[in-house]
Write a protein that holds these residues in place. Structure first.
Motif, PDB file in Angstrom:
ATOM      1  N   THR A  26      -1.277 -32.381  56.968  1.00  0.00           N
ATOM      2  CA  THR A  26      -2.200 -31.677  57.648  1.00  0.00           C
ATOM      3  C   THR A  26      -1.353 -30.320  58.461  1.00  0.00           C
ATOM      4  N   VAL A  27      -0.412 -31.034  59.218  1.00  0.00           N
ATOM      5  CA  VAL A  27       0.409 -30.144  59.950  1.00  0.00           C
ATOM      6  C   VAL A  27       1.249 -28.860  59.088  1.00  0.00           C
ATOM      7  N   THR A  28       1.583 -29.684  57.959  1.00  0.00           N
ATOM      8  CA  THR A  28       2.428 -28.669  56.883  1.00  0.00           C
ATOM      9  C   THR A  28       1.442 -27.593  56.332  1.00  0.00           C
ATOM     10  N   LEU A  29       0.383 -27.930  56.129  1.00  0.00           N
ATOM     11  CA  LEU A  29      -0.782 -26.996  55.603  1.00  0.00           C
ATOM     12  C   LEU A  29      -1.016 -26.022  56.451  1.00  0.00           C
ATOM     13  N   ILE A  30      -1.293 -26.451  57.837  1.00  0.00           N
ATOM     14  CA  ILE A  30      -1.837 -25.539  58.990  1.00  0.00           C
ATOM     15  C   ILE A  30      -0.622 -24.619  59.466  1.00  0.00           C
ATOM     16  N   ASN A  31       0.640 -25.122  59.245  1.00  0.00           N
ATOM     17  CA  ASN A  31       1.933 -24.134  59.288  1.00  0.00           C
ATOM     18  C   ASN A  31       1.965 -22.949  58.468  1.00  0.00           C
ATOM     19  N   ALA A  32       1.735 -23.521  57.006  1.00  0.00           N
ATOM     20  CA  ALA A  32       1.728 -22.407  55.990  1.00  0.00           C
ATOM     21  C   ALA A  32       0.780 -21.418  56.203  1.00  0.00           C
ATOM     22  N   GLY A  33      -0.396 -21.797  56.447  1.00  0.00           N
ATOM     23  CA  GLY A  33      -1.500 -20.992  56.715  1.00  0.00           C
ATOM     24  C   GLY A  33      -1.169 -20.046  58.000  1.00  0.00           C
ATOM     25  N   LEU A  34      -0.654 -20.488  58.817  1.00  0.00           N
ATOM     26  CA  LEU A  34      -0.326 -19.584  60.195  1.00  0.00           C
ATOM     27  C   LEU A  34       0.516 -18.660  59.607  1.00  0.00           C
ATOM     28  N   GLY A  35       1.738 -19.057  58.933  1.00  0.00           N
ATOM     29  CA  GLY A  35       2.901 -18.224  58.417  1.00  0.00           C
ATOM     30  C   GLY A  35       2.134 -16.956  57.564  1.00  0.00           C
ATOM     31  N   VAL A  58      -0.972 -16.010  57.622  1.00  0.00           N
ATOM     32  CA  VAL A  58      -1.843 -15.016  58.218  1.00  0.00           C
ATOM     33  C   VAL A  58      -0.794 -13.959  59.104  1.00  0.00           C
ATOM     34  N   ILE A  59       0.238 -14.546  59.859  1.00  0.00           N
ATOM     35  CA  ILE A  59       0.928 -13.761  60.430  1.00  0.00           C
ATOM     36  C   ILE A  59       1.662 -12.765  59.571  1.00  0.00           C
ATOM     37  N   GLY A  60       2.357 -13.359  58.425  1.00  0.00           N
ATOM     38  CA  GLY A  60       2.866 -12.417  57.494  1.00  0.00           C
ATOM     39  C   GLY A  60       1.773 -11.372  57.162  1.00  0.00           C
ATOM     40  N   LEU A  61       0.897 -11.426  56.779  1.00  0.00           N
ATOM     41  CA  LEU A  61      -0.187 -10.476  56.128  1.00  0.00           C
ATOM     42  C   LEU A  61      -0.515  -9.652  57.543  1.00  0.00           C
ATOM     43  N   GLY A  62      -0.459  -9.984  58.635  1.00  0.00           N
ATOM     44  CA  GLY A  62      -1.036  -9.070  59.849  1.00  0.00           C
ATOM     45  C   GLY A  62      -0.019  -8.116  60.164  1.00  0.00           C
ATOM     46  N   LEU A  63       1.094  -8.717  60.130  1.00  0.00           N
ATOM     47  CA  LEU A  63       2.358  -7.810  60.363  1.00  0.00           C
ATOM     48  C   LEU A  63       2.619  -6.896  59.252  1.00  0.00           C
ATOM     49  N   VAL A  92       0.729 -11.954  66.856  1.00  0.00           N
ATOM     50  CA  VAL A  92       1.388 -13.358  66.916  1.00  0.00           C
ATOM     51  C   VAL A  92       1.016 -14.358  68.001  1.00  0.00           C
ATOM     52  N   LEU A  93       0.827 -13.509  69.116  1.00  0.00           N
ATOM     53  CA  LEU A  93       0.124 -14.602  70.221  1.00  0.00           C
ATOM     54  C   LEU A  93      -1.327 -15.227  70.087  1.00  0.00           C
ATOM     55  N   LEU A  94      -2.037 -14.161  69.506  1.00  0.00           N
ATOM     56  CA  LEU A  94      -3.444 -14.486  69.190  1.00  0.00           C
ATOM     57  C   LEU A  94      -3.639 -15.651  68.048  1.00  0.00           C
ATOM     58  N   CYS A  95      -2.551 -15.483  66.965  1.00  0.00           N
ATOM     59  CA  CYS A  95      -2.782 -16.342  66.154  1.00  0.00           C
ATOM     60  C   CYS A  95      -2.209 -17.736  66.428  1.00  0.00           C
ATOM     61  N   ASP A  96      -1.064 -17.792  67.164  1.00  0.00           N
ATOM     62  CA  ASP A  96      -0.666 -18.966  67.872  1.00  0.00           C
ATOM     63  C   ASP A  96      -1.465 -19.703  68.943  1.00  0.00           C
TER      64      ASP A  96
END
Length: 388
Positions: A228-237, A239-244, A298-302
């Motif tokens: 679950t944590v691996t999937l969450i971190n992959a999703g976070l990365g 979203v952050i990559g697309l946003g940046l 990035v702060l908002l996503c975190d």
């Protein structure tokens, strides 16, 4: 033998029971043995890290992929087939990520000096006193160099064996990576072999049932958490990559991958990602106000991930208190460097889940758990009257 009494009826204290002293000595010896065992384990993990690091990484990878293997097994796919496909997919992702990120990361490392100069120039209006101190330090350094005695030559000793050291490091890293993937493949393909061996080590049927239940519960909770944590971190990365990328940041893939990888370090990883994105944004955009949009995103996503997504998907029961997290990160980073820091929290969760299933270790699991609200019951009314 009855205790003697005085004239007033008070009993004379009997001689102390020698068994009490023996129990205290045994308890002290047990504590000392536990302390010695912990120190010897830490020493073994430090000096034999070339062996323990890939082995523990393989176990964590196998636990992460175990829910997928279990799901495919229920659909009729054998463990050997699913384990082979998952490990090959993991190798493909690892190699692809290394190939895609190697170029931008090397460029960032090579341009680190120029990035520092650009950041200093950009923040010059805000750091004028520090800049003056830096100028004074440079002038003192120049005076020191010019004040050397004439005829004295400065000798620079070039490091020897650079190529051989680099080759040995690359060979060692390749060997460790191979051990991780091959061992995880065998662990996933073995199926219920370890459970059968554990059950066979007990004699009575009740002990076998309890051991099997504990092993299944621990494996299920840990594997669910890691996946679950691996999937969450992959999703976070992602979203952050697309946003940046939408904001026009250079190398958004690098920052998305960094956010996903560093998020295995609670608090610390998010702070490092935020600082790196802030530095690159300040030197990449002309307007400071627009440059602050990238770290704000990035702060908002975190915040969303840490306060809403992870607690809902992982659950409050597996939360670890912040003090234990920082101690674990500091210890494992000292022990095994950056890889050890990434493994710190997953290993801490493994220890907590293991301790929660044994009564003798429940106090350790309670210490590692996050702070919970303590309900204080009201005192009886008669106690309040007595206090009055």
């Amino acid at each position: 033998m009855k205790a003697e009494t005085t004239a007033s009826g008070a009993s004379i204290a009997e001689s102390p029971d020698p068994r009490v002293g023996v129990r205290d000595e045994l308890r002290l010896m047990r504590s000392m043995l536990i302390g010695i065992f912990i120190l010897m384990t830490a020493a073994a993990l430090y000096f034999a890290r070339a062996f323990f690091m890939p082995v523990i990484l393989a176990f964590l990878l196998a636990l992460t992929l175990t829910p997928i293997v279990r799901f495919l097994r229920k659909r009729g796919i054998p463990e050997v087939v699913s384990a082979t496909l998952l490990v090959l997919l993991s190798i493909f992702i690892f190699v692809s990520a290394g190939y895609l990120l190697s170029g931008p990361v090397i460029n960032l490392v090579n341009n680190s000096y120029s990035i520092g100069q650009q950041l200093t120039e950009r923040l010059a209006p805000f750091k004028r006193p520090l800049e003056m101190m830096a100028d004074v330090s440079r002038q003192l350094g120049a005076l020191t160099e010019t004040a050397q005695e004439p005829g004295v030559q400065r000798v620079a000793v070039a490091p020897s064996g650079i190529l051989s050291t680099a080759a040995s490091n690359i060979l060692g890293a390749g060997t460790s990576i191979t051990i991780v993937f091959v061992l995880s493949l065998f662990l996933l393909a073995s199926g219920t072999l370890f459970y059968e061996k554990i059950v066979q080590s007990f004699t009575s049927l009740s002990q076998k049932k309890r051991a099997l239940r504990v092993v299944y519960d621990v494996e299920r909770e840990i594997s669910h958490y890691l996946l679950t944590v691996t999937l969450i971190n992959a999703g976070l990365g992602t979203v952050i990559g697309l946003g940046l990328w939408g904001l026009g940041m250079p190398n958004p893939l690098v920052w998305g991958a960094a956010a996903a990888l560093l998020n295995f370090l609670p608090y610390v990883g998010a702070l490092i990602t935020l600082l790196l994105v802030t530095v690159i944004a300040l030197i990449s955009f002309d307007s400071i106000s627009y440059a602050l949009l990238a770290p704000s995103f990035v702060l908002l996503c975190d915040i969303i991930e840490g306060q809403f997504v992870t607690p809902v998907m992982v659950g409050r029961r597996l939360e670890i208190n912040a003090v234990a997290i920082f101690i674990a990160i500091a210890f494992w980073s000292w022990l095994w460097g950056f890889i050890g820091a990434l493994m710190a929290v997953p290993l801490l969760v493994v220890i907590k889940v293991f301790c929660d299933h044994f009564d003798g270790l429940s106090h350790v699991g309670n210490f590692l758990a996050a702070q919970q609200a303590i309900v204080v019951e009201d005192e009886p009314a008669e106690n309040n009257h007595k206090a009055a």
